[in-house]
Design a protein around this motif. Structure first.
Motif, PDB file in Angstrom:
ATOM      1  N   ALA A 154       0.839  -1.217   0.000  1.00 28.57           N
ATOM      2  CA  ALA A 154       0.000   0.000   0.000  1.00 28.57           C
ATOM      3  C   ALA A 154       0.867   1.257   0.000  1.00 28.57           C
ATOM      4  O   ALA A 154       0.554   2.238  -0.682  1.00 28.57           O
ATOM      5  N   ARG A 155       1.983   1.235   0.750  1.00 28.66           N
ATOM      6  CA  ARG A 155       2.843   2.420   0.783  1.00 28.66           C
ATOM      7  C   ARG A 155       3.525   2.625  -0.567  1.00 28.66           C
ATOM      8  O   ARG A 155       3.678   3.750  -1.040  1.00 28.66           O
ATOM      9  N   LEU A 156       3.902   1.519  -1.216  1.00 26.06           N
ATOM     10  CA  LEU A 156       4.498   1.643  -2.552  1.00 26.06           C
ATOM     11  C   LEU A 156       3.471   2.230  -3.534  1.00 26.06           C
ATOM     12  O   LEU A 156       3.811   3.075  -4.371  1.00 26.06           O
TER      13      LEU A 156
ATOM     14  N   TYR B 295       6.600  10.033   0.825  1.00 22.43           N
ATOM     15  CA  TYR B 295       6.816   8.927  -0.122  1.00 22.43           C
ATOM     16  C   TYR B 295       8.204   8.353   0.071  1.00 22.43           C
ATOM     17  O   TYR B 295       9.119   9.052   0.497  1.00 22.43           O
ATOM     18  N   LYS B 296       8.347   7.075  -0.321  1.00 19.38           N
ATOM     19  CA  LYS B 296       9.676   6.453  -0.169  1.00 19.38           C
ATOM     20  C   LYS B 296      10.388   6.536  -1.522  1.00 19.38           C
ATOM     21  O   LYS B 296      10.466   5.557  -2.272  1.00 19.38           O
ATOM     22  N   VAL B 297      10.873   7.741  -1.830  1.00 15.31           N
ATOM     23  CA  VAL B 297      11.584   7.973  -3.091  1.00 15.31           C
ATOM     24  C   VAL B 297      13.055   8.275  -2.788  1.00 15.31           C
ATOM     25  O   VAL B 297      13.370   8.898  -1.773  1.00 15.31           O
TER      26      VAL B 297
ATOM     27  N   ASP C 159      10.244  16.138  13.527  1.00 15.75           N
ATOM     28  CA  ASP C 159       9.839  15.402  12.326  1.00 15.75           C
ATOM     29  C   ASP C 159      10.266  13.938  12.450  1.00 15.75           C
ATOM     30  O   ASP C 159       9.491  13.112  12.902  1.00 15.75           O
ATOM     31  N   GLU C 160      11.517  13.627  12.067  1.00 18.68           N
ATOM     32  CA  GLU C 160      11.956  12.221  12.082  1.00 18.68           C
ATOM     33  C   GLU C 160      13.379  12.098  12.592  1.00 18.68           C
ATOM     34  O   GLU C 160      14.095  13.087  12.736  1.00 18.68           O
ATOM     35  N   CYS C 161      13.815  10.866  12.787  1.00 13.49           N
ATOM     36  CA  CYS C 161      15.216  10.607  13.149  1.00 13.49           C
ATOM     37  C   CYS C 161      15.808   9.789  12.013  1.00 13.49           C
ATOM     38  O   CYS C 161      15.553   8.589  11.939  1.00 13.49           O
ATOM     39  N   GLY C 162      16.591  10.389  11.157  1.00 10.78           N
ATOM     40  CA  GLY C 162      17.214   9.661  10.044  1.00 10.78           C
ATOM     41  C   GLY C 162      16.151   8.872   9.295  1.00 10.78           C
ATOM     42  O   GLY C 162      15.140   9.420   8.874  1.00 10.78           O
ATOM     43  N   ALA C 163      16.359   7.569   9.159  1.00  9.97           N
ATOM     44  CA  ALA C 163      15.380   6.723   8.463  1.00  9.97           C
ATOM     45  C   ALA C 163      14.504   5.998   9.470  1.00  9.97           C
ATOM     46  O   ALA C 163      14.290   4.791   9.386  1.00  9.97           O
ATOM     47  N   ALA C 164      13.977   6.751  10.411  1.00  8.89           N
ATOM     48  CA  ALA C 164      13.083   6.171  11.421  1.00  8.89           C
ATOM     49  C   ALA C 164      12.132   7.237  11.933  1.00  8.89           C
ATOM     50  O   ALA C 164      12.469   8.425  11.932  1.00  8.89           O
TER      51      ALA C 164
ATOM     52  N   SER D 136       5.695   5.340   8.875  1.00 14.39           N
ATOM     53  CA  SER D 136       6.410   4.108   9.230  1.00 14.39           C
ATOM     54  C   SER D 136       5.433   2.994   9.599  1.00 14.39           C
ATOM     55  O   SER D 136       4.520   3.185  10.406  1.00 14.39           O
ATOM     56  N   ILE D 137       5.675   1.832   9.028  1.00 17.64           N
ATOM     57  CA  ILE D 137       4.824   0.669   9.310  1.00 17.64           C
ATOM     58  C   ILE D 137       5.129   0.122  10.710  1.00 17.64           C
ATOM     59  O   ILE D 137       4.251  -0.374  11.405  1.00 17.64           O
ATOM     60  N   THR D 138       6.374   0.273  11.145  1.00 20.32           N
ATOM     61  CA  THR D 138       6.731  -0.127  12.514  1.00 20.32           C
ATOM     62  C   THR D 138       5.983   0.766  13.506  1.00 20.32           C
ATOM     63  O   THR D 138       5.406   0.273  14.484  1.00 20.32           O
ATOM     64  N   ASN D 139       5.971   2.075  13.242  1.00 24.26           N
ATOM     65  CA  ASN D 139       5.286   3.010  14.130  1.00 24.26           C
ATOM     66  C   ASN D 139       3.797   2.670  14.212  1.00 24.26           C
ATOM     67  O   ASN D 139       3.218   2.621  15.301  1.00 24.26           O
ATOM     68  N   LYS D 140       3.200   2.407  13.053  1.00 23.77           N
ATOM     69  CA  LYS D 140       1.783   2.045  13.005  1.00 23.77           C
ATOM     70  C   LYS D 140       1.521   0.803  13.871  1.00 23.77           C
ATOM     71  O   LYS D 140       0.551   0.737  14.621  1.00 23.77           O
TER      72      LYS D 140
ATOM     73  N   GLY E 103      11.618   1.779  13.223  1.00 28.61           N
ATOM     74  CA  GLY E 103      11.644   1.449  11.804  1.00 28.61           C
ATOM     75  C   GLY E 103      11.992  -0.018  11.613  1.00 28.61           C
ATOM     76  O   GLY E 103      12.336  -0.708  12.584  1.00 28.61           O
ATOM     77  N   THR E 104      11.926  -0.479  10.381  1.00 33.25           N
ATOM     78  CA  THR E 104      12.170  -1.886  10.066  1.00 33.25           C
ATOM     79  C   THR E 104      13.557  -2.352  10.535  1.00 33.25           C
ATOM     80  O   THR E 104      13.699  -3.472  11.017  1.00 33.25           O
ATOM     81  N   ALA E 105      14.577  -1.501  10.398  1.00 35.03           N
ATOM     82  CA  ALA E 105      15.946  -1.919  10.704  1.00 35.03           C
ATOM     83  C   ALA E 105      16.093  -2.388  12.146  1.00 35.03           C
ATOM     84  O   ALA E 105      16.623  -3.476  12.398  1.00 35.03           O
TER      85      ALA E 105
HETATM   86  C1  LIG Z   1      12.620   8.228   6.296  1.00 30.00           C
HETATM   87  C2  LIG Z   1      12.119   7.020   6.972  1.00 30.00           C
HETATM   88  N1  LIG Z   1      11.305   7.159   8.030  1.00 30.00           N
HETATM   89  C3  LIG Z   1      10.818   6.083   8.692  1.00 30.00           C
HETATM   90  C4  LIG Z   1      11.137   4.797   8.317  1.00 30.00           C
HETATM   91  C5  LIG Z   1      10.584   3.628   9.062  1.00 30.00           C
HETATM   92  O1  LIG Z   1       9.562   3.017   8.317  1.00 30.00           O
HETATM   93  P1  LIG Z   1       9.235   1.478   8.491  1.00 30.00           P
HETATM   94  O2  LIG Z   1       8.805   1.285   9.899  1.00 30.00           O
HETATM   95  O3  LIG Z   1       8.103   1.231   7.557  1.00 30.00           O
HETATM   96  O4  LIG Z   1      10.464   0.728   8.155  1.00 30.00           O
HETATM   97  C6  LIG Z   1      11.990   4.591   7.223  1.00 30.00           C
HETATM   98  C7  LIG Z   1      12.370   3.235   6.798  1.00 30.00           C
HETATM   99  O5  LIG Z   1      11.689   2.637   6.015  1.00 30.00           O
HETATM  100  C8  LIG Z   1      12.483   5.725   6.533  1.00 30.00           C
HETATM  101  O6  LIG Z   1      13.305   5.569   5.489  1.00 30.00           O
END
Ligand SMILES: Cc1ncc(COP(=O)(O)O)c(C=O)c1O
Length: 339
Positions: free
Chosen positions: A79-81, A182-184, A218-223, A244-248, A281-283
């Protein structure tokens, strides 16, 4: 066949046996193709190369104690894609096609799914790119969707632990009405300087405030960010962060644990009031936050007084991991078992 040292895997690329691909031509997506090549042959004027028509996703598969392989929330990633595709004018891939591709690529690379005891997992990277040639700035007429997998190590090698973060005010990752949701790839190119700056200062990750007012988290890097106080899970509501799907998932689990969940703007000063906080996040699932420094303001917000992860962060982390590995029942239907 070389054996893999599962316990010492990092978060890096390791070649696996196969990847899978769909091509979009003449207005529709074709059939799934299997490839053992790590390369893509494409036109030098492809829109992904020049104009950033590129979307990606990131999800994981886990081997359980019962040897079954579980993929976490793949429908949410689909769905996010699709949302990202709408955001940068690319054709959407159906959830069914997305699911078929993910399950196939895992099955084909089953031997790379780390064993249960290792704490490692299989990282899955879907990528959708404009491959059609354009010289003017327009969407392409041809696209490719490709999924590869690579085994990745456990995020917390020495055990679940806290980290310090640093607020970077010099660079923005995304604009309020831009592509941050968006994840671009462009958002990640825009984050490289802030990330390097944080590393150069000795932090593992950068922390962003909203680009317009530089006032809210806002956010922390990719999380994503969340804070805990007064039995409440608080996470930013912002038009420039990735959903973030992890946050959800954590919001659902927090409610189940009896916490109130709030999604709202979080002013920077409120950081002082949190009893616990984390980057999710996923990581890492959750990377608990020790403190957040704001060098420009000469301020430091201490979150973990004893430097250890808080009780609620630890409970949320254990609960989510237990669902991913199949140690707890999947009562929300988040897991797909690879048959
Ligand atoms: C900018 C950013 N924010 C948040 C997340 C965390 O999202 P998710 O929990 O879906 O991995 C990610 C990683 O996918 C990300 O790249």
């Amino acid at each position: 066949m070389k054996t893999i040292d599962w316990a010492n895997l990092s978060f890096g690329y390791m070649p696996t046996d196969y990847n899978v691909r769909y091509n979009y031509r003449n207005g529709s997506w074709g059939e799934l193709e299997i490839s053992s090549s790590e390369y893509i042959n494409m036109h030098m004027a492809a829109t992904c190369l020049h104009y950033g028509q590129e979307a990606f996703e990131g999800l994981k598969a886990f081997r359980g104690k019962d040897e079954k392989i579980r993929v976490f929330r793949l429908d949410e990633n689909a769905a996010r894609l699709q949302s990202t595709c709408r955001g940068i004018l690319m054709p959407e891939l159906s959830t069914e096609k997305f699911r078929d591709a993910i399950l196939k690529v895992i099955k084909l690379n089953e031997r790379f799914v780390p064993p249960y005891e290792s704490g490692a997992s299989l990282y899955i990277r879907p990528l959708l790119i404009g491959t059609g040639a354009q010289v003017g700035v327009h969407p392409a007429s041809e696209y490719m969707f490709i999924v590869f997998v690579t085994p990745v190590g456990p995020y917390f090698k020495g055990g679940f632990s806290t980290n310090p973060y640093v607020i970077i005010r010099q660079y923005d990752r995304s604009a309020p009405l831009g592509t941050g949701v968006y994840k671009v790839g462009g958002n990640y190119a825009a984050s490289l300087r802030a990330n390097k700056m944080a590393h150069d200062m000795g932090y593992s990750c950068e922390f962003y405030l909203d680009a317009k007012e530089k006032k809210y988290i806002d956010e922390c890097g990719a999380a994503n960010f969340f804070g805990i106080k007064n039995n409440t899970y608080v996470t930013p509501l912002s038009t420039s962060i990735l959903p973030s799907i992890t946050n959800k998932s954590l919001m659902t689990l927090a409610e189940e644990m009896g916490l109130t969940v709030e999604r709202r703007q979080i002013p920077e000063e409120e950081l002082d009031t949190f009893e616990e906080a984390g980057a999710c996040g996923t990581a890492a699932v959750i990377s608990p936050i020790q403190r957040i420094d704001d060098p420009e303001k000469n301020r430091s917000y201490i979150i973990s007084k004893d430097g250890k992860p808080g009780k609620i962060c630890t409970q949320l982390y254990n609960k989510l991991r237990a669902i991913q590995y199949g140690d707890e029942p999947d009562k929300y239907g988040w897991v797909t078992i690879v048959e």
